[in-house]
Design a protein around this motif. Structure first.
Motif, PDB file in Angstrom:
ATOM      1  N   ASP A 196      -0.930  18.225  -5.150  1.00 23.49           N
ATOM      2  CA  ASP A 196      -1.916  19.079  -5.810  1.00 23.49           C
ATOM      3  C   ASP A 196      -3.224  18.375  -6.141  1.00 23.49           C
ATOM      4  OD1 ASP A 196      -0.048  21.142  -5.755  1.00 23.49           O
ATOM      5  OD2 ASP A 196       0.853  20.471  -7.640  1.00 23.49           O
ATOM      6  N   MET A 197      -3.440  17.159  -5.677  1.00 26.05           N
ATOM      7  CA  MET A 197      -4.644  16.436  -6.073  1.00 26.05           C
ATOM      8  C   MET A 197      -5.891  16.992  -5.390  1.00 26.05           C
ATOM      9  SD  MET A 197      -4.385  12.730  -4.118  1.00 26.05           S
ATOM     10  CE  MET A 197      -3.217  12.149  -5.280  1.00 26.05           C
ATOM     11  N   GLU A 198      -7.001  16.879  -6.092  1.00 27.82           N
ATOM     12  CA  GLU A 198      -8.300  17.303  -5.570  1.00 27.82           C
ATOM     13  C   GLU A 198      -8.847  16.224  -4.636  1.00 27.82           C
ATOM     14  OE1 GLU A 198      -9.885  20.208  -6.218  1.00 27.82           O
ATOM     15  OE2 GLU A 198      -8.115  20.840  -7.345  1.00 27.82           O
ATOM     16  N   HIS A 208     -10.366   8.556  -4.684  1.00 28.52           N
ATOM     17  CA  HIS A 208     -10.147   7.521  -5.699  1.00 28.52           C
ATOM     18  C   HIS A 208      -8.836   6.770  -5.433  1.00 28.52           C
ATOM     19  CE1 HIS A 208     -10.645   5.554  -9.550  1.00 28.52           C
ATOM     20  NE2 HIS A 208      -9.382   5.848  -9.821  1.00 28.52           N
ATOM     21  N   ILE A 209      -7.773   7.491  -5.127  1.00 28.33           N
ATOM     22  CA  ILE A 209      -6.481   6.871  -4.820  1.00 28.33           C
ATOM     23  C   ILE A 209      -6.594   6.003  -3.561  1.00 28.33           C
ATOM     24  CG2 ILE A 209      -4.080   7.323  -4.131  1.00 28.33           C
ATOM     25  CD1 ILE A 209      -4.696   7.825  -7.104  1.00 28.33           C
ATOM     26  N   ALA A 210      -7.338   6.484  -2.555  1.00 27.23           N
ATOM     27  CA  ALA A 210      -7.521   5.696  -1.330  1.00 27.23           C
ATOM     28  C   ALA A 210      -8.218   4.374  -1.632  1.00 27.23           C
ATOM     29  CB  ALA A 210      -8.307   6.500  -0.304  1.00 27.23           C
ATOM     30  N   LEU A 211      -9.253   4.415  -2.458  1.00 30.98           N
ATOM     31  CA  LEU A 211      -9.960   3.180  -2.822  1.00 30.98           C
ATOM     32  C   LEU A 211      -9.084   2.252  -3.649  1.00 30.98           C
ATOM     33  CD1 LEU A 211     -13.488   4.626  -3.609  1.00 30.98           C
ATOM     34  CD2 LEU A 211     -12.833   3.198  -1.660  1.00 30.98           C
ATOM     35  N   LEU A 212      -8.309   2.809  -4.558  1.00 29.46           N
ATOM     36  CA  LEU A 212      -7.389   1.978  -5.341  1.00 29.46           C
ATOM     37  C   LEU A 212      -6.327   1.341  -4.443  1.00 29.46           C
ATOM     38  CD1 LEU A 212      -6.814   4.165  -8.532  1.00 29.46           C
ATOM     39  CD2 LEU A 212      -8.130   2.046  -8.354  1.00 29.46           C
ATOM     40  N   THR A 213      -5.867   2.082  -3.439  1.00 29.31           N
ATOM     41  CA  THR A 213      -4.881   1.550  -2.500  1.00 29.31           C
ATOM     42  C   THR A 213      -5.476   0.393  -1.703  1.00 29.31           C
ATOM     43  OG1 THR A 213      -3.889   3.743  -2.306  1.00 29.31           O
ATOM     44  CG2 THR A 213      -3.305   2.140  -0.625  1.00 29.31           C
ATOM     45  N   LEU A 214      -6.716   0.553  -1.244  1.00 21.80           N
ATOM     46  CA  LEU A 214      -7.385  -0.542  -0.543  1.00 21.80           C
ATOM     47  C   LEU A 214      -7.510  -1.771  -1.439  1.00 21.80           C
ATOM     48  CD1 LEU A 214     -10.266   1.234   1.394  1.00 21.80           C
ATOM     49  CD2 LEU A 214      -8.356  -0.016   2.371  1.00 21.80           C
ATOM     50  N   ARG A 215      -7.918  -1.551  -2.669  1.00 23.15           N
ATOM     51  CA  ARG A 215      -8.092  -2.669  -3.601  1.00 23.15           C
ATOM     52  C   ARG A 215      -6.759  -3.359  -3.885  1.00 23.15           C
ATOM     53  NH1 ARG A 215     -10.408  -1.611  -9.428  1.00 23.15           N
ATOM     54  NH2 ARG A 215      -8.231  -1.153  -9.806  1.00 23.15           N
ATOM     55  N   ALA A 273       0.824  -1.204   0.000  1.00 23.21           N
ATOM     56  CA  ALA A 273       0.000   0.000   0.000  1.00 23.21           C
ATOM     57  C   ALA A 273       0.862   1.259   0.000  1.00 23.21           C
ATOM     58  CB  ALA A 273      -0.938  -0.003   1.206  1.00 23.21           C
ATOM     59  N   LYS A 274       1.931   1.274   0.804  1.00 24.60           N
ATOM     60  CA  LYS A 274       2.820   2.440   0.825  1.00 24.60           C
ATOM     61  C   LYS A 274       3.496   2.647  -0.520  1.00 24.60           C
ATOM     62  CE  LYS A 274       4.227   3.343   5.523  1.00 24.60           C
ATOM     63  NZ  LYS A 274       5.372   3.456   6.422  1.00 24.60           N
ATOM     64  N   ASN A 275       3.945   1.565  -1.145  1.00 26.82           N
ATOM     65  CA  ASN A 275       4.562   1.676  -2.469  1.00 26.82           C
ATOM     66  C   ASN A 275       3.575   2.229  -3.478  1.00 26.82           C
ATOM     67  OD1 ASN A 275       7.035   0.693  -1.601  1.00 26.82           O
ATOM     68  ND2 ASN A 275       6.523  -1.423  -2.109  1.00 26.82           N
ATOM     69  N   PHE A 276       2.336   1.774  -3.420  1.00 20.84           N
ATOM     70  CA  PHE A 276       1.292   2.265  -4.321  1.00 20.84           C
ATOM     71  C   PHE A 276       1.056   3.757  -4.102  1.00 20.84           C
ATOM     72  CE2 PHE A 276      -3.094   2.958  -5.626  1.00 20.84           C
ATOM     73  CZ  PHE A 276      -3.103   2.345  -6.872  1.00 20.84           C
ATOM     74  N   LEU A 277       0.981   4.166  -2.832  1.00 21.23           N
ATOM     75  CA  LEU A 277       0.765   5.586  -2.522  1.00 21.23           C
ATOM     76  C   LEU A 277       1.940   6.447  -2.970  1.00 21.23           C
ATOM     77  CD1 LEU A 277      -0.829   5.259   1.015  1.00 21.23           C
ATOM     78  CD2 LEU A 277      -1.929   6.201  -1.025  1.00 21.23           C
ATOM     79  N   GLU A 278       3.154   5.937  -2.841  1.00 20.73           N
ATOM     80  CA  GLU A 278       4.327   6.698  -3.287  1.00 20.73           C
ATOM     81  C   GLU A 278       4.265   6.975  -4.782  1.00 20.73           C
ATOM     82  OE1 GLU A 278       7.899   4.708  -2.117  1.00 20.73           O
ATOM     83  OE2 GLU A 278       7.549   5.064   0.011  1.00 20.73           O
ATOM     84  N   ARG A 279       3.754   6.034  -5.549  1.00 18.13           N
ATOM     85  CA  ARG A 279       3.653   6.221  -7.002  1.00 18.13           C
ATOM     86  C   ARG A 279       2.510   7.154  -7.392  1.00 18.13           C
ATOM     87  NH1 ARG A 279       3.970   0.558  -6.879  1.00 18.13           N
ATOM     88  NH2 ARG A 279       1.826   0.428  -7.609  1.00 18.13           N
ATOM     89  N   ARG A 280       1.410   7.158  -6.627  1.00 19.42           N
ATOM     90  CA  ARG A 280       0.199   7.866  -7.038  1.00 19.42           C
ATOM     91  C   ARG A 280      -0.040   9.213  -6.372  1.00 19.42           C
ATOM     92  NH1 ARG A 280      -3.796   4.922 -10.076  1.00 19.42           N
ATOM     93  NH2 ARG A 280      -2.666   3.141 -10.892  1.00 19.42           N
TER      94      ARG A 280
END
Length: 93
Positions: A65-67, A73-80, A54-61
């Motif tokens: 500046d994100m809304e 959306h990123i949080a849900l993708l990280t969970l998935r 999950a941390k690796n995924f968050l580092e990439r995404r």
């Protein structure tokens, strides 16, 4: 004297890490609190099972500046990314 007792195995309780989020004059804040009492400030992080993925995924995404909709959306993708099984409205809040 009490600390000496808890130094031996089997008498110290299990620790729990917590993520604490809030909002102040500086904007949103996210802190991780470890069983030792140490706290760490993060912009995005994960704890628990599969936290490394999950941390690796968050580092990439993640970017500063994100809304809000993008962050959700990123949080849900990280969970998935790290969730074992099927994500449904009944097992994800």
């Amino acid at each position: 004297l009490m600390q000496e007792y808890t130094q031996s195995g089997g008498v110290r309780p299990f620790g729990v890490s917590c993520l604490v989020a809030g909002y102040d004059d500086d904007g949103p804040q996210l802190f991780q609190v470890d069983p030792s009492g140490s706290s760490f400030g993060w912009k995005a992080t994960a704890i628990g099972k599969n936290y490394i993925n999950a941390k690796n995924f968050l580092e990439r995404r993640y970017n500063d500046d994100m809304e809000l909709d993008d962050a959700v959306h990123i949080a849900l993708l990280t969970l998935r990314e790290s969730y074992e099984g099927e994500m449904t409205e009944n097992n994800i809040e």
